[in-house]
Write a protein that holds these residues in place. Structure first.
Motif, PDB file in Angstrom:
ATOM      1  N   ARG A   1      -7.049 -22.210  13.315  1.00  0.00           N
ATOM      2  CA  ARG A   1      -7.693 -22.507  12.022  1.00  0.00           C
ATOM      3  C   ARG A   1      -7.920 -21.243  11.192  1.00  0.00           C
ATOM      4  O   ARG A   1      -8.712 -21.247  10.266  1.00  0.00           O
ATOM      5  CB  ARG A   1      -9.032 -23.201  12.253  1.00  0.00           C
ATOM      6  CG  ARG A   1      -8.965 -24.508  13.008  1.00  0.00           C
ATOM      7  CD  ARG A   1      -8.424 -25.661  12.211  1.00  0.00           C
ATOM      8  NE  ARG A   1      -9.210 -25.876  11.010  1.00  0.00           N
ATOM      9  CZ  ARG A   1      -8.759 -26.500   9.935  1.00  0.00           C
ATOM     10  NH1 ARG A   1      -7.529 -26.949   9.902  1.00  0.00           N
ATOM     11  NH2 ARG A   1      -9.511 -26.656   8.883  1.00  0.00           N
ATOM     12  N   SER A   2      -7.209 -20.156  11.519  1.00  0.00           N
ATOM     13  CA  SER A   2      -7.403 -18.870  10.846  1.00  0.00           C
ATOM     14  C   SER A   2      -6.191 -18.490  10.005  1.00  0.00           C
ATOM     15  O   SER A   2      -5.060 -18.811  10.352  1.00  0.00           O
ATOM     16  CB  SER A   2      -7.617 -17.755  11.867  1.00  0.00           C
ATOM     17  OG  SER A   2      -8.710 -18.007  12.712  1.00  0.00           O
ATOM     18  N   VAL A   3      -6.474 -17.782   8.919  1.00  0.00           N
ATOM     19  CA  VAL A   3      -5.440 -17.114   8.137  1.00  0.00           C
ATOM     20  C   VAL A   3      -5.770 -15.633   8.218  1.00  0.00           C
ATOM     21  O   VAL A   3      -6.866 -15.213   7.851  1.00  0.00           O
ATOM     22  CB  VAL A   3      -5.429 -17.570   6.659  1.00  0.00           C
ATOM     23  CG1 VAL A   3      -4.407 -16.767   5.856  1.00  0.00           C
ATOM     24  CG2 VAL A   3      -5.146 -19.061   6.561  1.00  0.00           C
ATOM     25  N   VAL A   4      -4.829 -14.853   8.718  1.00  0.00           N
ATOM     26  CA  VAL A   4      -5.022 -13.412   8.854  1.00  0.00           C
ATOM     27  C   VAL A   4      -4.055 -12.718   7.904  1.00  0.00           C
ATOM     28  O   VAL A   4      -2.866 -13.035   7.873  1.00  0.00           O
ATOM     29  CB  VAL A   4      -4.770 -12.948  10.306  1.00  0.00           C
ATOM     30  CG1 VAL A   4      -4.893 -11.433  10.423  1.00  0.00           C
ATOM     31  CG2 VAL A   4      -5.734 -13.645  11.257  1.00  0.00           C
ATOM     32  N   ILE A   5      -4.581 -11.777   7.126  1.00  0.00           N
ATOM     33  CA  ILE A   5      -3.765 -11.000   6.198  1.00  0.00           C
ATOM     34  C   ILE A   5      -3.771  -9.560   6.691  1.00  0.00           C
ATOM     35  O   ILE A   5      -4.826  -8.942   6.792  1.00  0.00           O
ATOM     36  CB  ILE A   5      -4.325 -11.095   4.770  1.00  0.00           C
ATOM     37  CG1 ILE A   5      -4.308 -12.557   4.327  1.00  0.00           C
ATOM     38  CG2 ILE A   5      -3.523 -10.198   3.827  1.00  0.00           C
ATOM     39  CD1 ILE A   5      -5.141 -12.857   3.134  1.00  0.00           C
ATOM     40  N   THR A   6      -2.576  -9.055   7.016  1.00  0.00           N
ATOM     41  CA  THR A   6      -2.486  -7.707   7.562  1.00  0.00           C
ATOM     42  C   THR A   6      -1.098  -7.126   7.356  1.00  0.00           C
ATOM     43  O   THR A   6      -0.116  -7.857   7.291  1.00  0.00           O
ATOM     44  CB  THR A   6      -2.827  -7.691   9.069  1.00  0.00           C
ATOM     45  OG1 THR A   6      -2.817  -6.346   9.538  1.00  0.00           O
ATOM     46  CG2 THR A   6      -1.866  -8.528   9.882  1.00  0.00           C
TER      47      THR A   6
ATOM     48  N   TRP B   1     -11.457  -7.142  17.349  1.00  0.00           N
ATOM     49  CA  TRP B   1     -12.361  -8.207  16.903  1.00  0.00           C
ATOM     50  C   TRP B   1     -11.580  -9.268  16.139  1.00  0.00           C
ATOM     51  O   TRP B   1     -11.761 -10.464  16.377  1.00  0.00           O
ATOM     52  CB  TRP B   1     -13.483  -7.631  16.038  1.00  0.00           C
ATOM     53  CG  TRP B   1     -14.510  -8.666  15.696  1.00  0.00           C
ATOM     54  CD1 TRP B   1     -15.626  -8.988  16.412  1.00  0.00           C
ATOM     55  CD2 TRP B   1     -14.511  -9.543  14.549  1.00  0.00           C
ATOM     56  NE1 TRP B   1     -16.318 -10.007  15.790  1.00  0.00           N
ATOM     57  CE2 TRP B   1     -15.657 -10.359  14.643  1.00  0.00           C
ATOM     58  CE3 TRP B   1     -13.658  -9.707  13.465  1.00  0.00           C
ATOM     59  CZ2 TRP B   1     -15.963 -11.328  13.695  1.00  0.00           C
ATOM     60  CZ3 TRP B   1     -13.968 -10.677  12.517  1.00  0.00           C
ATOM     61  CH2 TRP B   1     -15.110 -11.476  12.648  1.00  0.00           C
ATOM     62  N   ILE B   2     -10.714  -8.840  15.239  1.00  0.00           N
ATOM     63  CA  ILE B   2      -9.930  -9.795  14.450  1.00  0.00           C
ATOM     64  C   ILE B   2      -9.066 -10.651  15.374  1.00  0.00           C
ATOM     65  O   ILE B   2      -9.041 -11.879  15.263  1.00  0.00           O
ATOM     66  CB  ILE B   2      -9.064  -9.066  13.405  1.00  0.00           C
ATOM     67  CG1 ILE B   2      -9.956  -8.397  12.357  1.00  0.00           C
ATOM     68  CG2 ILE B   2      -8.075 -10.025  12.748  1.00  0.00           C
ATOM     69  CD1 ILE B   2      -9.235  -7.412  11.465  1.00  0.00           C
ATOM     70  N   ALA B   3      -8.372 -10.013  16.302  1.00  0.00           N
ATOM     71  CA  ALA B   3      -7.491 -10.748  17.217  1.00  0.00           C
ATOM     72  C   ALA B   3      -8.285 -11.711  18.098  1.00  0.00           C
ATOM     73  O   ALA B   3      -7.819 -12.813  18.392  1.00  0.00           O
ATOM     74  CB  ALA B   3      -6.692  -9.764  18.074  1.00  0.00           C
ATOM     75  N   GLU B   4      -9.468 -11.311  18.516  1.00  0.00           N
ATOM     76  CA  GLU B   4     -10.302 -12.174  19.358  1.00  0.00           C
ATOM     77  C   GLU B   4     -10.843 -13.376  18.584  1.00  0.00           C
ATOM     78  O   GLU B   4     -11.083 -14.428  19.163  1.00  0.00           O
ATOM     79  CB  GLU B   4     -11.455 -11.375  19.951  1.00  0.00           C
ATOM     80  CG  GLU B   4     -11.001 -10.368  21.000  1.00  0.00           C
ATOM     81  CD  GLU B   4     -12.066  -9.346  21.345  1.00  0.00           C
ATOM     82  OE1 GLU B   4     -13.211  -9.443  20.840  1.00  0.00           O
ATOM     83  OE2 GLU B   4     -11.755  -8.423  22.110  1.00  0.00           O
TER      84      GLU B   4
ATOM     85  N   CYS C   1      -2.370 -12.038  16.593  1.00  0.00           N
ATOM     86  CA  CYS C   1      -2.961 -13.187  15.902  1.00  0.00           C
ATOM     87  C   CYS C   1      -2.036 -14.400  15.954  1.00  0.00           C
ATOM     88  O   CYS C   1      -2.505 -15.533  16.093  1.00  0.00           O
ATOM     89  CB  CYS C   1      -3.313 -12.810  14.463  1.00  0.00           C
ATOM     90  SG  CYS C   1      -4.657 -11.602  14.365  1.00  0.00           S
ATOM     91  N   LEU C   2      -0.731 -14.173  15.842  1.00  0.00           N
ATOM     92  CA  LEU C   2       0.211 -15.276  15.982  1.00  0.00           C
ATOM     93  C   LEU C   2       0.104 -15.910  17.358  1.00  0.00           C
ATOM     94  O   LEU C   2       0.127 -17.135  17.492  1.00  0.00           O
ATOM     95  CB  LEU C   2       1.650 -14.790  15.755  1.00  0.00           C
ATOM     96  CG  LEU C   2       2.073 -14.580  14.314  1.00  0.00           C
ATOM     97  CD1 LEU C   2       3.440 -13.889  14.270  1.00  0.00           C
ATOM     98  CD2 LEU C   2       2.105 -15.890  13.553  1.00  0.00           C
TER      99      LEU C   2
END
Length: 93
Positions: A12-17, A4-7, A26-27
């Motif tokens: 315009r997203s910042v993903v913290i993982t 879900w996160i990757a989709e 995500c990149l």
């Protein structure tokens, strides 16, 4: 949850993982990705991170489950994380 996160990730997203494979996905979707320790994942650094992950998995497999785990979260990690998050939000702004 990772799917879900990757989709949902976009430019315009910042993903913290801390999950390197999720960071890679995500990149590829164009997101800004920051590790939970504040170190950014970039298109130029993700390949090395994936390779290191594979090496560490092989080493752990050979240790019969004996691992030390990650280093404790330090004040420097918190400071680096807050700075990286601020920089990412400014870039999106």
């Amino acid at each position: 949850a990772d799917d879900w996160i990757a989709e949902q990730a976009t430019h315009r997203s910042v993903v913290i993982t801390a999950d390197i494979l999720l960071a890679d996905r995500c990149l590829k979707a164009g997101a800004i990705v920051i590790g939970n320790n504040g170190k950014p994942f970039t298109s130029s650094s993700i390949g090395g991170a994936i390779a290191t992950r594979a090496i560490m998995a092989d080493l752990r497999a050979g240790m019969d489950g004996i691992t030390g785990g990650p280093a404790p979260f330090a004040k420097a990690d918190r400071s680096r994380f807050l700075q990286a998050l601020d920089e990412a939000l400014v870039r999106l702004g």
